[in-house]
Write an enzyme that holds these catalytic residues in place. Sequence first.
Site, PDB file in Angstrom:
ATOM      1  N   ASN A   1     -11.611  10.973  15.207  1.00 56.86           N
ATOM      2  CA  ASN A   1     -12.479  10.074  14.470  1.00 56.86           C
ATOM      3  C   ASN A   1     -13.763  10.999  14.067  1.00 56.86           C
ATOM      4  O   ASN A   1     -14.442  11.286  14.969  1.00 56.86           O
ATOM      5  CB  ASN A   1     -12.869   8.566  14.986  1.00 56.86           C
ATOM      6  CG  ASN A   1     -11.674   8.071  15.245  1.00 56.86           C
ATOM      7  OD1 ASN A   1     -10.673   7.960  14.356  1.00 56.86           O
ATOM      8  ND2 ASN A   1     -11.871   7.255  16.072  1.00 56.86           N
TER       9      ASN A   1
ATOM     10  N   HIS B   1     -14.583  14.484  19.900  1.00 57.84           N
ATOM     11  CA  HIS B   1     -13.526  14.293  20.906  1.00 57.84           C
ATOM     12  C   HIS B   1     -12.321  13.848  20.337  1.00 57.84           C
ATOM     13  O   HIS B   1     -12.361  13.180  19.108  1.00 57.84           O
ATOM     14  CB  HIS B   1     -14.035  13.178  21.823  1.00 57.84           C
ATOM     15  CG  HIS B   1     -14.184  11.928  21.166  1.00 57.84           C
ATOM     16  ND1 HIS B   1     -15.764  11.504  20.689  1.00 57.84           N
ATOM     17  CD2 HIS B   1     -13.658  10.728  20.819  1.00 57.84           C
ATOM     18  CE1 HIS B   1     -15.550  10.401  20.238  1.00 57.84           C
ATOM     19  NE2 HIS B   1     -14.459   9.811  20.206  1.00 57.84           N
TER      20      HIS B   1
HETATM   21  P1  5GP Z   1     -14.541   7.003  19.019  1.00 60.23           P
HETATM   22  O1  5GP Z   1     -14.530   5.613  18.584  1.00 60.23           O
HETATM   23  O2  5GP Z   1     -15.797   7.611  18.854  1.00 60.23           O
HETATM   24  O3  5GP Z   1     -13.462   7.874  18.342  1.00 60.23           O
HETATM   25  O4  5GP Z   1     -14.107   6.813  20.585  1.00 60.23           O
HETATM   26  C1  5GP Z   1     -15.049   6.669  21.632  1.00 60.23           C
HETATM   27  C2  5GP Z   1     -14.248   6.209  22.762  1.00 60.23           C
HETATM   28  O5  5GP Z   1     -15.047   6.669  23.868  1.00 60.23           O
HETATM   29  C3  5GP Z   1     -13.744   4.984  22.876  1.00 60.23           C
HETATM   30  O6  5GP Z   1     -12.280   4.873  22.933  1.00 60.23           O
HETATM   31  C4  5GP Z   1     -14.278   4.495  24.177  1.00 60.23           C
HETATM   32  O7  5GP Z   1     -13.749   3.695  24.991  1.00 60.23           O
HETATM   33  C5  5GP Z   1     -14.493   5.727  24.946  1.00 60.23           C
HETATM   34  N1  5GP Z   1     -15.996   5.613  25.774  1.00 60.23           N
HETATM   35  C6  5GP Z   1     -17.070   5.191  25.292  1.00 60.23           C
HETATM   36  N2  5GP Z   1     -18.037   5.640  26.290  1.00 60.23           N
HETATM   37  C7  5GP Z   1     -17.431   6.022  27.222  1.00 60.23           C
HETATM   38  C8  5GP Z   1     -17.947   6.308  28.658  1.00 60.23           C
HETATM   39  O8  5GP Z   1     -18.773   6.426  29.188  1.00 60.23           O
HETATM   40  N3  5GP Z   1     -16.653   6.862  29.412  1.00 60.23           N
HETATM   41  C9  5GP Z   1     -15.538   6.983  29.168  1.00 60.23           C
HETATM   42  N4  5GP Z   1     -14.502   7.474  29.928  1.00 60.23           N
HETATM   43  N5  5GP Z   1     -15.057   6.820  27.751  1.00 60.23           N
HETATM   44  C10 5GP Z   1     -16.081   6.007  26.964  1.00 60.23           C
END
Ligand code: 5GP
Length: 136
Positions: A88, A101
């Site tokens: 994303n 990521h």
């Molecule tokens: P995005 O929505 O930005 O593509 O994804 C962020 C992802 O990071 C989400 O799936 C969320 O569950 C994960 N996430 C957010 N904070 C943390 C964290 O502190 N540790 C881990 N392992 N995952 C995280």
Amino acid sequence: MKKDNCIFCKIANGEIPSKTIYEDEHFRVILDLGPAARGHALLIPKEHADNLYELPAELAAEVLPAAKKIAAKMRQKLQCDGLNLVQNNGETAGQTVMHFHLHMIPRYENDGQQINWIPGEPSEEELEAVMRQLAE
Ligand code: 5GP
Ligand code: ZN
């Protein structure tokens, strides 16, 4: 370069502990804390980039080879039936952590998960217009 107050900078560089499944010079791959399915992992560069636009091309070129290694491992060790790669960029696209990521989401038959969109029904003219806009 790391960015102050960026949680994924801290995680990728080992300042905050994480469930790490792979690490090399450029990346750390960790388990997502809110997994869409068993084994949902995040491939995170150690160097900060907000998103794909900001990611240096040389680093971008390392992403898929690293993901391919993890993909093979996931299939072998988790016996998943499929795999979604999701990445994303921008709030509008669902990005919540502003450090690039790549989501790696193993899929299992009947896992009940949906990673989907609503298909549009563009006219021939619209497709033609978009093609011209992007191809030029
Ligand atoms: P995005 O929505 O930005 O593509 O994804 C962020 C992802 O990071 C989400 O799936 C969320 O569950 C994960 N996430 C957010 N904070 C943390 C964290 O502190 N540790 C881990 N392992 N995952 C995280
Ligand atoms: Zn960062």
